[in-house]
Design a protein around this motif. Structure first.
Motif, PDB file in Angstrom:
ATOM      1  N   ALA A 350       1.195  -0.894   0.282  1.00 56.14           N
ATOM      2  CA  ALA A 350      -0.293  -0.082   0.425  1.00 56.14           C
ATOM      3  C   ALA A 350       0.794   0.952   0.022  1.00 56.14           C
ATOM      4  N   GLN A 351       1.331   1.055   0.970  1.00 51.52           N
ATOM      5  CA  GLN A 351       3.125   2.863   0.950  1.00 51.52           C
ATOM      6  C   GLN A 351       2.102   3.350   1.792  1.00 51.52           C
ATOM      7  N   SER A 352       0.547   3.503   1.643  1.00 53.87           N
ATOM      8  CA  SER A 352       0.229   5.280   2.740  1.00 53.87           C
ATOM      9  C   SER A 352      -0.178   4.278   3.311  1.00 53.87           C
ATOM     10  N   LEU A 353      -0.725   5.003   4.923  1.00 53.69           N
ATOM     11  CA  LEU A 353      -1.521   4.585   5.806  1.00 53.69           C
ATOM     12  C   LEU A 353      -3.302   5.157   5.278  1.00 53.69           C
ATOM     13  N   PHE A 354      -3.115   5.836   4.653  1.00 57.06           N
ATOM     14  CA  PHE A 354      -4.054   6.608   3.948  1.00 57.06           C
ATOM     15  C   PHE A 354      -4.922   5.062   3.460  1.00 57.06           C
ATOM     16  N   ALA A 355      -4.063   4.945   2.065  1.00 57.71           N
ATOM     17  CA  ALA A 355      -4.783   3.353   1.578  1.00 57.71           C
ATOM     18  C   ALA A 355      -5.038   2.130   2.193  1.00 57.71           C
ATOM     19  N   TRP A 356      -4.003   2.149   3.084  1.00 59.07           N
ATOM     20  CA  TRP A 356      -3.993   1.042   4.247  1.00 59.07           C
ATOM     21  C   TRP A 356      -5.020   0.852   5.667  1.00 59.07           C
ATOM     22  N   LEU A 357      -5.929   2.075   5.716  1.00 57.91           N
ATOM     23  CA  LEU A 357      -6.800   2.412   6.393  1.00 57.91           C
ATOM     24  C   LEU A 357      -8.527   2.382   5.480  1.00 57.91           C
ATOM     25  N   GLY A 358      -8.413   2.607   4.709  1.00 54.63           N
ATOM     26  CA  GLY A 358      -8.964   2.710   4.114  1.00 54.63           C
ATOM     27  C   GLY A 358      -9.182   1.755   2.711  1.00 54.63           C
ATOM     28  N   ASP A 359      -8.508   0.569   2.979  1.00 54.87           N
ATOM     29  CA  ASP A 359      -8.486  -0.449   2.065  1.00 54.87           C
ATOM     30  C   ASP A 359      -8.675   0.016   0.236  1.00 54.87           C
ATOM     31  N   ASP A 360      -7.892   0.944   0.040  1.00 55.62           N
ATOM     32  CA  ASP A 360      -7.742   1.081  -1.176  1.00 55.62           C
ATOM     33  C   ASP A 360      -6.944   0.398  -2.144  1.00 55.62           C
ATOM     34  N   SER A 361      -7.483  -0.220  -3.518  1.00 52.00           N
ATOM     35  CA  SER A 361      -6.528  -1.104  -3.897  1.00 52.00           C
ATOM     36  C   SER A 361      -5.179  -0.564  -4.651  1.00 52.00           C
ATOM     37  N   ARG A 362      -4.368  -1.649  -5.539  1.00 52.61           N
ATOM     38  CA  ARG A 362      -3.678  -0.826  -5.951  1.00 52.61           C
ATOM     39  C   ARG A 362      -3.508  -1.856  -7.013  1.00 52.61           C
ATOM     40  N   GLN A 363      -3.087  -1.278  -8.463  1.00 48.47           N
ATOM     41  CA  GLN A 363      -2.308  -2.964  -9.345  1.00 48.47           C
ATOM     42  C   GLN A 363      -1.185  -3.882  -9.162  1.00 48.47           C
ATOM     43  N   ILE A 364      -1.513  -4.753  -9.233  1.00 47.98           N
ATOM     44  CA  ILE A 364      -0.936  -5.981  -9.613  1.00 47.98           C
ATOM     45  C   ILE A 364      -0.478  -6.579 -10.505  1.00 47.98           C
ATOM     46  N   ASP A 365      -0.221  -7.011 -10.198  1.00 49.38           N
ATOM     47  CA  ASP A 365       0.818  -8.084 -12.039  1.00 49.38           C
ATOM     48  C   ASP A 365      -0.790  -9.437 -11.692  1.00 49.38           C
ATOM     49  N   ALA A 366      -1.350  -9.450 -13.268  1.00 45.19           N
ATOM     50  CA  ALA A 366      -2.143  -9.723 -13.775  1.00 45.19           C
ATOM     51  C   ALA A 366      -1.612 -11.501 -14.084  1.00 45.19           C
TER      52      ALA A 366
END
Length: 832
Positions: A350-366
């Motif tokens: 996540a590399q971000s506390l806000f992203a981790w707390l908000g459970d925001d998704s990031r793109q990964i290897d398809a």
């Protein structure tokens, strides 16, 4: 005697001679049935002593409802079999429950419920008749036997993207042709033995968990007594919960529900697979011992089927494989070359506390996700590939060549997982919203489907009370914009999905372009239509007051389409080859019509950084309406009615008068939407005789004219004259579109054309404000006619539609309209 009294009081129907009843119908109303239509079953109400009757013909379900004290007014309701989504038969119970029952759920129609006298109707003959008329048939194709194949041996052949193993008949050889059936499932591949010894029988009984049973044994029983299966139907999976059964066949979802103390009352519910729009399986957890299956439909009252399965005896992944094969097809879909799958790139987290707390998704290897979900757990088909993969804290989101897959990890241990699958054909609209400034660090993906929303107090039926769910719909104005009602609270359920993305970890425009390819139908897409006449002539600049009124009203004015097309292409909003036909701007928001979709660009927030792009494919539109400006109402309006049940059921846009040609917008939408509709040739089916002569009507004065004016009754007018006016004076018809029948009431007009139902409503004292409502014929689901009575001087015609429970209705003046002609005209259009 007691039985006859019970049937009369309970309005139970009995079976009558079909041929005799057909003769009566044709004599009383010659145009009621098509010339080549046959009545297969006939039923009479109140034990045969009532006035109402009910028929099953070879083309439709036909209800005859006699109205009023005199019985002069009769209502006929027609439901074509092609519009039926589900049906159920219920046997009679014991004691006072002495009636059997038939229920039908059809698109755009009210829930039909008919009660039968216990021993005077062959209920299972009705079910077999429905099997033959409603269940889909597997495709048959002809293949050439390849060289080198010997009679009686097997060979491989590719059909519709599938590799099939075929047995060569003993009497055929190489170079000869043979017919084969393309299976909709992979027969026999979904069965497996128990994963472990079954324990905790008492807990399973308390939890009412279903256990797996032998589908072959159950299929053999259901072909004998009673015989409820179709001839070519295969039961692939079967589960039993106490006295009830859930069957997954190659043709339908089949629920057997035994009720009452004696268990004599049994409900046989059939749901067509094409109306199961999404599905989810949930594995067992550490403390939660049962798996779960959820099926989401587009059927009102049957929104969700929820089944608990015993984890010890049920392979929930085999269930998932069956549903994927049945609903997604077993062919392969090509991958999209432009997608950046991040192959070989490690996940940095996540590399971000806000992203981790908000459970925001990031793109990964398809590619890594593709390998994982083809192996353990194997939730993907062999022909299916992952094109986009996203990961939050623990949850994942996959875009494959066939569906959207949401993986929800639950519980402390993470052993319990839900795998939700939404086929791309279920997605009816989509949108992306960029992140704003300051604390708004996440972007969003929005998905609208054609799944029915749920009611919070009753989110859907389970196995035991699947037919007892109260209706979720009332009237058109029962719900507010969010779908809530004054009674139970409506929740979107699977009708609307939203996913949060990290704003710097996901390319939103790439996601938006990807969804444009996957969710907008391209098969048979008509070529770019010539643009309508320019809707922006050289106009003088607006004055200060005009600008203020436009700003206050939020009215849209037209933009240069080519200039905007260049900007949207540069911003990667449009897909390759997509062109802008017309565009309008209101404040900071923009409404864009491309040849593939209606695109809404909504700028939000003080900074304007938060922008949503919502795309509505024209294939999701069920009706459209344009309204010109009036004398005091300075803006024109567009309304688009869709098949979406939450949030985007109806879209509206105001246009600044003089800055947009509302008829040009109507013509463009007609070009995009009606070109998918086959032109229906008027005339009675199976007959070479011309139509009865249309009624010619002159102005009526005196008391007759006054009563017509009060009642708003329509009179038939010359269809040719109406067609000329709608082609020349107000050019809104397609070039190959013909008016078959037209009716006029005061200043208003209702026309039946070869492609749509068209309602023209003139409003206001000046008559300058005119509304044009178009409903394509393919979205008209059923029709109803109520004849005039003794005191009720007018007949009523109602056409049911996909987008509204109430449909379109028109009152027809008894003496001024040939009702039989109108009925025959409607039948030729809506009854296959």
């Amino acid at each position: 005697m007691l039985s006859a009294l019970r049937d009369y009081v309970g309005d139970n129907y009995i079976q009558a001679d079909a041929q005799a009843e057909e003769t009566k119908l044709r004599s009383s109303f010659p145009f009621l049935l098509k010339q080549d239509e046959k009545v297969a079953f006939a039923f009479l109400g109140r034990g045969g002593s009532g006035r109402d009757s009910f028929y099953l013909t070879d083309r439709r379900i036909l209800e005859r409802d006699v109205k009023g004290l005199t019985g002069a007014s009769v209502k006929y309701v027609s439901t074509p079999y092609s519009k039926v989504k589900a049906w159920a038969i219920s046997t009679a119970g014991g004691g006072f429950d002495s009636d059997s029952e038939l229920q039908v759920w059809a698109s755009g129609m009210k829930h039909l419920e008919i009660e039968f006298s216990k021993k005077k109707v062959d209920l299972f003959a009705i079910n077999q008749f429905f099997n033959s008329k409603i269940l889909p048939q597997e495709q048959e194709v002809t293949v050439v036997i390849p060289q080198g194949v010997t009679p009686g041996s097997q060979f491989q052949t590719a059909v519709a993207g599938q590799q099939l193993t075929v047995l060569c008949p003993p009497h055929l050889g190489p170079g000869m042709t043979m017919s084969i059936t393309v299976p909709s499932t992979n027969p026999g591949s979904y069965t497996s033995g128990p994963k472990q010894e079954e324990t905790g029988a008492f807990l399973n009984w308390l939890g009412d968990d279903a256990k797996k049973v032998d589908p072959r044994e159950l299929e053999a029983r259901l072909r004998t007594d009673p015989n409820v299966l179709a001839a070519n139907e295969r039961i692939e999976l079967a589960f039993k919960s106490r006295r009830d059964h859930m069957l997954l066949s190659n043709q339908r979802l089949f629920v057997l529900d035994r009720r009452g103390i004696t268990g004599k009352k049994v409900v046989f519910l059939s749901v067509l697979w094409k109306h199961v729009r999404a599905f989810a399986v949930e594995t067992a957890g550490s403390w939660d011992r049962d798996c779960e299956l959820k099926l989401h439909t587009n059927i009102d009252e049957l929104q969700v089927f929820d089944f608990d399965l015993r984890s010890a005896t049920c392979d929930v992944m085999a269930v998932q494989r069956f549903l994927a094969d049945r609903m997604l097809g077993m062919d392969s879909q090509p991958q999209l070359a432009f997608v950046n799958r991040l192959q070989g790139q490690p996940d940095a987290g996540a590399q971000s506390l806000f992203a981790w707390l908000g459970d925001d998704s990031r793109q990964i290897d398809a590619e890594a996700a593709d390998q994982t979900f083809h192996a353990d757990p194997a939730i993907l088909q062999g022909s299916e590939r992952v094109e986009f993969a996203f990961k939050g804290r623990r949850d994942m989101l996959l875009f494959t060549t066939k569906r959207l897959v949401s993986i929800n990890v639950q519980g402390w241990t993470g052993r319990k997982k839900e795998y939700l699958s939404v086929p791309w054909s279920t997605v009816q609209a989509y949108g992306v919203r960029s992140a704003g400034s300051f604390l708004d660090k996440d972007a969003e993906l929005m998905i609208w489907t054609d799944v029915m929303y749920s009611m919070k107090s009753n989110a859907g039926p389970d196995l035991s009370d699947v037919l007892d769910v109260a209706s979720a719909l009332g009237g058109e104005d029962l719900f507010d914009d969010n779908g809530s009602s004054g009674g139970s609270e409506a929740v979107p359920g699977m009708a609307y999905l939203e996913f949060d993305f990290q704003k710097d970890k996901v390319d939103l425009m790439a996601v938006q372009r990807y969804l444009a390819f996957r969710c907008i139908p391209t098969e048979g897409l008509p070529p770019d239509a010539p643009l309508p006449p320019s809707v922006l002539a050289d106009m003088s600049p607006q004055g200060a007051v005009e600008k203020l009124l436009s700003w206050l009203g939020g009215d849209a004015s037209q933009l240069d389409a080519k200039n905007l097309e260049g900007q949207l292409s540069d911003a990667k909003v449009l897909v390759e080859g997509e062109s802008v036909a017309m565009a309008f701007k209101a404040g900071r928001d923009t409404c864009v019509f491309t040849e593939r979709r209606l695109l809404s660009i909504d700028v939000q927030g003080f900074s304007g950084k938060r922008i949503s792009y919502v795309s509505l494919p024209y294939a999701s539109v069920r009706a459209f309406e344009v309204e010109s400006a009036g004398t005091f109402d300075r803006d024109a309006e567009l309304k688009v009615h869709t098949c979406i049940h939450w949030g985007l059921a109806t879209l509206s846009q105001d246009f600044r008068s003089g800055r947009a040609d509302i008829l040009a917008i109507q013509n463009f939408l007609a070009n995009r939407i009606l070109r998918h509709c086959p032109t229906v040739t008027p005339g009675p089916a199976g007959s070479s005789s011309p139509w009865p002569t249309a009624v010619q009507v002159d102005a009526v004065g005196g008391i007759e004219g006054f009563l017509d004016w009060l009642g708003d009754d329509m009179r038939e007018v010359d269809a040719g004259a109406v067609q000329r006016r709608l082609q020349q004076e107000t050019p809104i018809l397609e070039a190959d579109e013909e008016v078959d029948a037209a009716f006029k009431c005061g200043r208003d007009l209702f026309a039946h054309t070869s492609k749509r139902m068209l309602s023209v409503d003139v409003k206001g004292w000046s008559g300058k404000k005119v509304s044009y409502l178009s409903v394509p014929l393919r979205f008209c689901t059923g029709f109803e006619l109520k004849t005039a009575g003794k005191l009720d001087r007018d007949s009523e015609l109602r056409v049911y539609t996909d987008y509204s429970e109430w449909g379109l209705s028109q009152d027809l003046r008894k003496a001024k309209v040939d009702i039989q002609r109108v009925w025959a005209n409607i039948q030729s259009k809506l009854l296959p």
